[in-house]
Design an enzyme around this catalytic site. Structure first.
Site, PDB file in Angstrom:
ATOM      1  N   TRP A 325       8.686   9.249   2.982  1.00  0.00           N
ATOM      2  CA  TRP A 325       9.039   7.892   3.404  1.00  0.00           C
ATOM      3  C   TRP A 325       7.959   7.232   4.261  1.00  0.00           C
ATOM      4  O   TRP A 325       8.188   6.148   4.792  1.00  0.00           O
ATOM      5  CB  TRP A 325      10.345   7.932   4.206  1.00  0.00           C
ATOM      6  N   ASP A 326       6.813   7.881   4.479  1.00  0.00           N
ATOM      7  CA  ASP A 326       5.792   7.375   5.396  1.00  0.00           C
ATOM      8  C   ASP A 326       6.340   7.258   6.816  1.00  0.00           C
ATOM      9  O   ASP A 326       5.993   6.340   7.555  1.00  0.00           O
ATOM     10  CB  ASP A 326       5.254   6.021   4.916  1.00  0.00           C
ATOM     11  N   TYR A 327       7.196   8.186   7.200  1.00  0.00           N
ATOM     12  CA  TYR A 327       7.788   8.200   8.528  1.00  0.00           C
ATOM     13  C   TYR A 327       6.970   9.106   9.459  1.00  0.00           C
ATOM     14  O   TYR A 327       7.419  10.151   9.918  1.00  0.00           O
ATOM     15  CB  TYR A 327       9.247   8.641   8.459  1.00  0.00           C
TER      16      TYR A 327
END
Length: 694
Positions: A325-327
């Protein structure tokens, strides 16, 4: 000769006499101190007198005049200066380092490393700050006894003499070291350094910013530490295992052999007494597909403590398992001492893009406040290997919403609200950690946060954390890798990435209505106070207005996406820019009431700092705007201080227009006056014509 010596002695005395007045918290480091607390122990400016703040001085870097328009559009001015001895030191987006007089803003010296600007870096040209290191073995007054370290967009680490700004010839090759990236780049914009180095324990440590979504085998996010005197490489640490013998390798399947990134792009912190440096690591590449790296993927998406002397790992804590999630961990880990069960406890506080706060023991990395693994949505794209659970703080509240339903759709009209409702209803949308899909998945909060690189500020007297969050949604769509060229042609104005080496490419876009407004309801930017003792949110305040991005300068007080962090002071104020409108704001730390706004030449997409100089407290912020968010660009450093007798008073017009919504209100007032004038002229003309007829 005697007169010369006398002048030098007086100058030295002036500096020495000024320094003690600064007291504790002398802001020699990014984030106010080595632990990034964002706290200024200076009480002069308070809720009772903050309304008397005015601009004390303005300094322009000159980039708007000397850089071409393309270069400026490819840049972000996000610097937070530091105060070292009698110099306020900062870097520009293009890595020029500048020292200013703290009282007047006059330029003392300037150093230009001369970087290329004829390309577009993945993270734009940027430099958030510099680092100071004092050599304990150097003779007083010797050249480079106090050094400024800066790291560049083109992968250099440079040491400068604090007094003169000249390169330290004994560091590397005539003052600089070229970082060994380890593999050929796709282009000069794939790898850069944007956040400040940290310097302590005789080493200077740098991370990197890497373009994550171009390829699976992107550069690794290796952290480098160099000898602060000689520039010799002392150690390096890779968040991705280098061989099968590493215990972390089993958390990657065979993916550790080819995976890249998991880099440290956000600011780092240091505990000199413990000899530890604290790293916030990011996601492996590519961001939105992890089928080639099954497992939790240690030490990506983690807070990692390393020993300064040799880079050995002391502990780690992972905030996201198997990130798709590109978290990232996007913020500087904050080192604080808080009260736990009535006793002081040294902790590390870290925020993430999901608007969570984790509080960890500084010696072991174990959670001080409980963390629990909760089940999350499953059923990823073909070949995906999602983690069945993710860590959540068990008794600290989320600082932003994480679920968006079709019934929540927002719009200026029934029509665009309906389009938002349809788009939300047609997406895969199972709440936080819904995996990316070919159907199209809603990520809420979006990959810009929640919390981002501005991090948090904490008041050590109250254990209250102040944090700003953005509240937008992303719409992420996977597509077969072979369709990349067609998708790029079909969506030329969207982010379309190949994720080369993975079976899927990716398209990412903000979830907006046809009128360009967010589909999720406001507020879209919030400043909050979280009490770590009671574990509850004390207050929330909308952060920013739409006057710079809405037609006619309409200032809806709905908050805006925000980038940059808060500063809390002993005087009981929280200063913050960050929003997309052109103001520095002061909030009451107790109530959250917005007490003051200072008009800026461009939005302050940066974190402010404060210092005392010659008995006067200054609050300083960079006003540079943000090219990818619209609005005016700038190149100014603005210093505010309490208005003194004899200072120029603001004009009546500026006192009206320099407030949120003031320009719109003034425009409406002028329009009404013009309308009245036109009506009067029409009636006067008709009256004269009737008189002639009579």
């Amino acid at each position: 000769m005697k007169h010369c010596l006398l002048r030098r002695s007086l100058a030295a005395c002036a500096v020495a006499c000024a320094l003690p007045a600064l007291g504790a918290g002398f802001p020699e480091h990014y984030g106010a101190d080595t632990g990034g607390t964002g706290y200024a122990p200076i009480p002069e400016i308070s809720p009772g007198n903050v309304g008397n703040l005015s601009i004390a001085w303005t300094y322009r870097t000159g980039d708007l005049d000397k850089r071409d328009a393309k270069a400026m559009q490819r840049s972000k001015f996000q610097v937070t200066p530091i105060l070292a001895d009698d110099r306020l030191v900062l870097c520009t987006s293009f890595n020029e380092v500048i020292a200013l007089d703290p009282g007047s803003g006059a330029e003392r010296w300037r150093f230009d490393p001369i970087i290329r600007t004829d390309y577009r870096p993945a993270n734009l040209f940027n430099c958030r700050g510099v680092a100071l290191w004092r050599d304990p073995d150097a003779k007083a007054g010797a050249a480079c006894a106090a050094r400024i370290f800066t790291a560049t967009n083109d992968a250099r680490v440079i040491a400068l003499d604090l007094a003169s700004g000249k390169p330290c010839a004994d560091f590397g090759a005539q003052g600089e070291v070229q970082v060994d990236i380890g593999k050929p780049l796709l282009g000069p914009g794939e790898w850069q350094i944007t956040s400040p180095p940290v310097a302590a324990g005789g080493v200077v440590v740098v991370g990197s910013a890497i373009n994550d979504n171009q390829r699976v085998a992107s550069p690794r996010g290796t952290v480098h530490a160099y000898d602060a005197r000689t520039g010799k490489l002392r150690w390096q640490w890779d968040p991705i295992p280098r061989d099968a013998a590493d215990p972390a390798a089993k958390t990657w399947g065979e993916g550790w052999k080819s995976a890249g990134s998991a880099n440290v792009w956000a600011p780092m912190s240091v505990d000199p007494a413990r000899g530890l440096v604290f790293l916030p690591t990011s996601s492996p590449s590519p961001d939105f597909y992890g089928g080639l790296r099954p497992g939790a993927n240690l030490y990506a998406n983690s807070v990692v403590a390393l020993k300064l002397d040799d880079g050995a790992m002391a502990w780690h804590f992972q905030t996201v398992h198997h990130d798709v999630w590109d978290y990232d961990v996007p913020a500087q880990p904050t080192l604080a001492t808080i009260s736990v069960a009535g006793k002081p406890r040294d902790v590390v506080i870290v925020g993430n893009k999901q608007a969570m706060l984790f509080v960890l023991d500084r010696d072991s990395g174990t959670p001080v406040f409980p963390v629990e693994e909760r089940t999350v949505p499953q059923g990823g794209a073909a070949g995906e290997a999602l983690s069945p659970t993710q860590p959540f703080p068990a008794d600290l509240p989320l600082l932003a919403p994480s679920r968006l339903t079709a019934d929540d759709a927002w719009g200026l009209t029934f029509w665009d609200r309906g389009r938002c409702r349809e788009r939300i209803a047609g997406a895969r949308n199972d709440g936080l950690y819904t995996p990316p899909s070919e159907q199209g998945t809603i990520l809420f909060p979006f990959t810009g946060g929640g919390i981002n690189w501005g991090g948090v500020a904490i008041d050590p007297a109250t254990d209250i954390v102040y944090v700003n969050t953005s509240r937008l949604a992303h719409f992420v769509t996977l597509f077969p890798a072979g369709e990349f060229d067609a998708m790029k042609k079909r969506f030329p104005d969207r982010e379309v990435s190949p994720q080369a080496g993975a079976p899927f490419g990716m398209k990412r876009e903000l979830l907006l209505s046809p009128l360009g407004m967010p589909c999720n309801p406001p507020p879209w930017g919030v400043l909050a106070a979280l009490d770590l003792r009671s574990k509850r949110i004390l207050w929330e305040a909308n952060l920013g207005t739409t006057e710079e991005i809405a037609p006619l300068g309409i200032a809806m007080h709905h908050g805006t996406p925000n980038f940059g962090g808060p500063l809390v002071t002993r005087g009981g104020l929280v200063f913050i820019g960050a929003a997309l409108d052109r103001y520095l704001r002061a909030f009451d730390a107790k109530s959250g009431a917005e007490l003051w706004t200072g008009r800026l030449p461009a939005a302050a997409i940066a974190t402010p700092m404060s210092y005392r100089w010659q008995g006067r407290q200054f609050v300083v912020v960079a006003a540079g705007g943000r090219s990818d968010a619209g609005g005016k660009l700038g190149d100014a450093i603005i210093a505010f201080a309490l208005h003194r007798p004899g200072d120029p008073a603001p004009s009546l017009l500026s006192s009206i227009t320099d407030r949120p919504g003031g320009r719109f209100a003034a425009g409406v007032a002028v329009a009404m006056l013009l309308l009245v004038l036109v009506v009067w002229m029409v009636f006067a003309w008709r009256a004269r014509r009737n008189n002639k007829r009579n």
